[in-house]
Write a protein that holds these residues in place. Structure first.
Motif, PDB file in Angstrom:
ATOM      1  N   PHE A 146     -67.927  81.896 -54.466  1.00  0.00           N
ATOM      2  CA  PHE A 146     -67.923  80.986 -55.613  1.00  0.00           C
ATOM      3  C   PHE A 146     -67.662  81.740 -56.918  1.00  0.00           C
ATOM      4  O   PHE A 146     -67.155  81.156 -57.870  1.00  0.00           O
ATOM      5  N   THR A 154     -66.767  73.358 -58.532  1.00  0.00           N
ATOM      6  CA  THR A 154     -67.990  73.168 -57.744  1.00  0.00           C
ATOM      7  C   THR A 154     -67.801  73.459 -56.267  1.00  0.00           C
ATOM      8  O   THR A 154     -68.717  73.254 -55.470  1.00  0.00           O
ATOM      9  N   GLY A 155     -66.628  73.920 -55.880  1.00  0.00           N
ATOM     10  CA  GLY A 155     -66.356  74.243 -54.492  1.00  0.00           C
ATOM     11  C   GLY A 155     -64.856  74.336 -54.268  1.00  0.00           C
ATOM     12  O   GLY A 155     -64.057  74.187 -55.194  1.00  0.00           O
ATOM     13  N   THR A 177     -70.645  77.609 -43.180  1.00  0.00           N
ATOM     14  CA  THR A 177     -69.753  78.038 -44.255  1.00  0.00           C
ATOM     15  C   THR A 177     -68.942  76.862 -44.790  1.00  0.00           C
ATOM     16  O   THR A 177     -68.767  76.710 -46.012  1.00  0.00           O
ATOM     17  N   GLU A 180     -71.064  74.644 -47.045  1.00  0.00           N
ATOM     18  CA  GLU A 180     -71.501  75.260 -48.294  1.00  0.00           C
ATOM     19  C   GLU A 180     -70.360  75.620 -49.231  1.00  0.00           C
ATOM     20  O   GLU A 180     -70.602  75.936 -50.396  1.00  0.00           O
ATOM     21  N   THR A 181     -69.115  75.582 -48.744  1.00  0.00           N
ATOM     22  CA  THR A 181     -67.993  75.981 -49.606  1.00  0.00           C
ATOM     23  C   THR A 181     -67.084  74.823 -49.991  1.00  0.00           C
ATOM     24  O   THR A 181     -66.458  74.866 -51.061  1.00  0.00           O
ATOM     25  N   LEU A 182     -66.970  73.792 -49.152  1.00  0.00           N
ATOM     26  CA  LEU A 182     -66.096  72.669 -49.482  1.00  0.00           C
ATOM     27  C   LEU A 182     -66.650  71.875 -50.656  1.00  0.00           C
ATOM     28  O   LEU A 182     -67.838  71.564 -50.708  1.00  0.00           O
ATOM     29  N   LYS A 183     -65.768  71.554 -51.575  1.00  0.00           N
ATOM     30  CA  LYS A 183     -66.146  70.694 -52.689  1.00  0.00           C
ATOM     31  C   LYS A 183     -66.571  69.327 -52.160  1.00  0.00           C
ATOM     32  O   LYS A 183     -65.985  68.819 -51.200  1.00  0.00           O
ATOM     33  N   ARG A 184     -67.568  68.738 -52.785  1.00  0.00           N
ATOM     34  CA  ARG A 184     -68.031  67.411 -52.382  1.00  0.00           C
ATOM     35  C   ARG A 184     -67.103  66.355 -52.981  1.00  0.00           C
ATOM     36  O   ARG A 184     -67.361  65.809 -54.043  1.00  0.00           O
ATOM     37  N   SER A 188     -61.349  66.696 -50.247  1.00  0.00           N
ATOM     38  CA  SER A 188     -61.512  68.064 -49.760  1.00  0.00           C
ATOM     39  C   SER A 188     -61.363  68.101 -48.242  1.00  0.00           C
ATOM     40  O   SER A 188     -61.876  67.231 -47.538  1.00  0.00           O
ATOM     41  N   ASN A 249     -70.549  64.492 -47.153  1.00  0.00           N
ATOM     42  CA  ASN A 249     -70.525  64.852 -48.566  1.00  0.00           C
ATOM     43  C   ASN A 249     -69.769  63.809 -49.373  1.00  0.00           C
ATOM     44  O   ASN A 249     -70.155  63.439 -50.482  1.00  0.00           O
TER      45      ASN A 249
END
Length: 255
Positions: A146, A154-155, A177, A180-184, A188, A249
């Motif tokens: 990030f 934000t991702g 992973t 926790e990394t993909l934008k909401r 995405s 998400n």
């Protein structure tokens, strides 16, 4: 024992010259983009994680991305995990992604080779793109990734996962992973492409997708493609791509 009586061991424990086979030298490979450009990358000479190969899934995902660059990539923030030589990351940066983070297992040889390839491709990369290289172990904290994003992001908009799901025991870490990394955002996506190099293990490989659905992702199969050349003996030469949308998400965002 007196000093003069001590034994001189000399080079008794030194391996004789030529005892070990020399390490294979690095080689180079080329990926030909649909727009006529050529991406040249260095492959490590030998590596237990197969960094010495240019994988079919990397080539196929690069072509898929190029065909859809205007909507999928341009101006977006992209993370590739398990990048090896990094062709999809480099192609994505050439095509105008805002940020590209190329990662693979934090092995010094792999990371240094990715940095070499990123530098080799620098003249081709769009002025609007930033390409970074990092070592990253799947499932590890994502804060260092990030830190590469522009302020306010934000991702990541897109995850590229080419030939990573064959590592069956890592499926939970891959999904961690991704989450926790993909934008909401409903736009995405994680692009997961794999070739059944060991077709007898295909049922285990495909268990990744129901596990992803259990963790809130919506899975869509995009295509199957018969490759012109196989990579290994007994490789059927079929690449499969799935598009994973973090549906859970997205639902939270629209609620």
């Amino acid at each position: 024992m007196a000093e003069e009586d001590s034994l001189d061991m000399g080079d008794m424990f030194q391996d004789p010259e030529g005892f070990y086979e020399p390490e294979p030298e690095p080689t180079f490979a080329e990926h030909h983009m649909l727009n006529g450009q050529t991406v040249r990358v260095r492959l490590v000479g030998s590596h237990p994680l197969y960094g010495n190969l240019l994988w079919n899934a990397g080539r196929t995902s690069s072509h898929y991305i190029e065909e859809r660059a205007s909507t999928l990539i341009e101006g977006k923030d992209v993370l590739e995990i398990g990048a090896a030589a990094g062709v999809p990351s480099i192609v994505t940066a050439i095509l105008g992604a805002r940020t590209v983070v190329m990662t693979d297992y934090p092995d010094p040889d792999l990371v240094e080779n990715m940095r070499y390839n990123a530098a080799l491709a620098a003249p081709q990369i769009a002025n609007s793109s930033s390409l970074y290289v990092d070592g990253y172990k799947w499932g590890a904290p994502v804060e260092p990734l990030f830190a590469r994003l522009p302020e306010g992001a934000t991702g990541f908009d897109v995850l590229i996962m080419a030939d990573v799901v064959y590592s069956h025991r890592e499926h939970p870490n891959l999904i961690k992973t991704m989450r926790e990394t993909l934008k909401r955002s409903k736009d995405s996506v994680a692009l997961v492409i794999f070739t059944p190099y060991e077709p007898w293990l295909l049922p285990k490989t495909e268990k990744f997708f129901p596990l992803a659905e259990e963790n809130g992702f919506r899975v869509t199969k995009i295509f199957e493609k018969l490759m012109d050349n196989v990579l290994f003996e007994n490789d059927p030469g079929v690449s499969v791509m799935r598009r994973l949308v973090d549906f859970a998400n997205s639902s939270r965002m629209s609620a």
